[in-house]
Design an enzyme around this catalytic site. Sequence first.
Site, PDB file in Angstrom:
ATOM      1  N   THR A 295      -1.613   5.797   1.447  1.00  0.00           N
ATOM      2  CA  THR A 295      -2.817   4.972   1.422  1.00  0.00           C
ATOM      3  C   THR A 295      -2.987   4.246   2.751  1.00  0.00           C
ATOM      4  O   THR A 295      -2.013   3.807   3.351  1.00  0.00           O
ATOM      5  CB  THR A 295      -2.746   3.949   0.277  1.00  0.00           C
TER       6      THR A 295
ATOM      7  N   LEU B 206       0.874  -1.172   0.000  1.00  0.00           N
ATOM      8  CA  LEU B 206       0.000   0.000   0.000  1.00  0.00           C
ATOM      9  C   LEU B 206       0.907   1.217   0.000  1.00  0.00           C
ATOM     10  O   LEU B 206       1.916   1.240   0.715  1.00  0.00           O
ATOM     11  CB  LEU B 206      -0.908   0.013   1.235  1.00  0.00           C
ATOM     12  N   ASP B 207       0.540   2.224  -0.778  1.00  0.00           N
ATOM     13  CA  ASP B 207       1.354   3.436  -0.851  1.00  0.00           C
ATOM     14  C   ASP B 207       1.492   4.104   0.515  1.00  0.00           C
ATOM     15  O   ASP B 207       0.671   3.899   1.414  1.00  0.00           O
ATOM     16  CB  ASP B 207       0.731   4.441  -1.829  1.00  0.00           C
ATOM     17  N   TYR B 208       2.500   4.937   0.609  1.00  0.00           N
ATOM     18  CA  TYR B 208       2.782   5.688   1.829  1.00  0.00           C
ATOM     19  C   TYR B 208       1.545   6.435   2.324  1.00  0.00           C
ATOM     20  O   TYR B 208       1.236   6.433   3.519  1.00  0.00           O
ATOM     21  CB  TYR B 208       3.922   6.671   1.538  1.00  0.00           C
TER      22      TYR B 208
END
Length: 243
Positions: free
Chosen positions: A106, A102-104
């Site tokens: 997100t 998961l993105d930073y």
Amino acid sequence: MRLQKFLAQAGVASRRSAEDLIRAGRVKVNGNTVTAMGVKVEPGRDLVEVDGREVKWNGEKVYYLLYKPPGYVTTLYDPQGRPKVIDLLKGVKKRVFPVGRLDYDTEGLLLLTNDGELNLRLTHPRYGVTKTYRALVKGVPDRQALHKLATGVKLEDGMTAPAEVKLLRLGKDTSILELTLREGRKREVRRMCSAVGHPVLRLKRTKMAFLTLKGLRPGEYRPLTKREVERLYALTGLKRDDS
């Protein structure tokens, strides 16, 4: 047991990443550097090292569901020194690694495990494991934009697979979309929404397969139940002795 399988089950990395470690010459068996696939080791007898550190064998597999807050990276090492999701699992003594990323910025549902084969199957498009996201986007998507999201959006790395898309809420300048995907491309939801003219302002993964965030607050985690693990194995076509 094949070396890459040993490394995955020991919690060093997913099996795919373990193969990359071997190819890079970072793995030794009984003092000898190994770069070819197919080498077999015997747990408890052979000495396996990664970057000069001995890999301890423990065949017990563990599975955790984390509610990832925004502001954390899902890599096990970050050269920028940012907070890592692994830092949130303070009571977990075994080395585990995230199932996908998961993105930073997100937030939401993230699985972590030392079960390399299950990790691989949960993230490989071949097995079609669904991931559901809730996205706050800029603007109000029209019927054409929603159709593109559902049937396929052209990105720089090719067309996206069909997705389930729901328009949950309309605001004056923003909207909330729910998207269910069976792929796992890097930053896929953000890129899809930007491609149809509605950049993501906030993104949350709410579900993976049948798993949800019920009962968890941001930063909290819980072990999966035996029944949940069994369902994941069945979903991905694994048997208990496959991994």
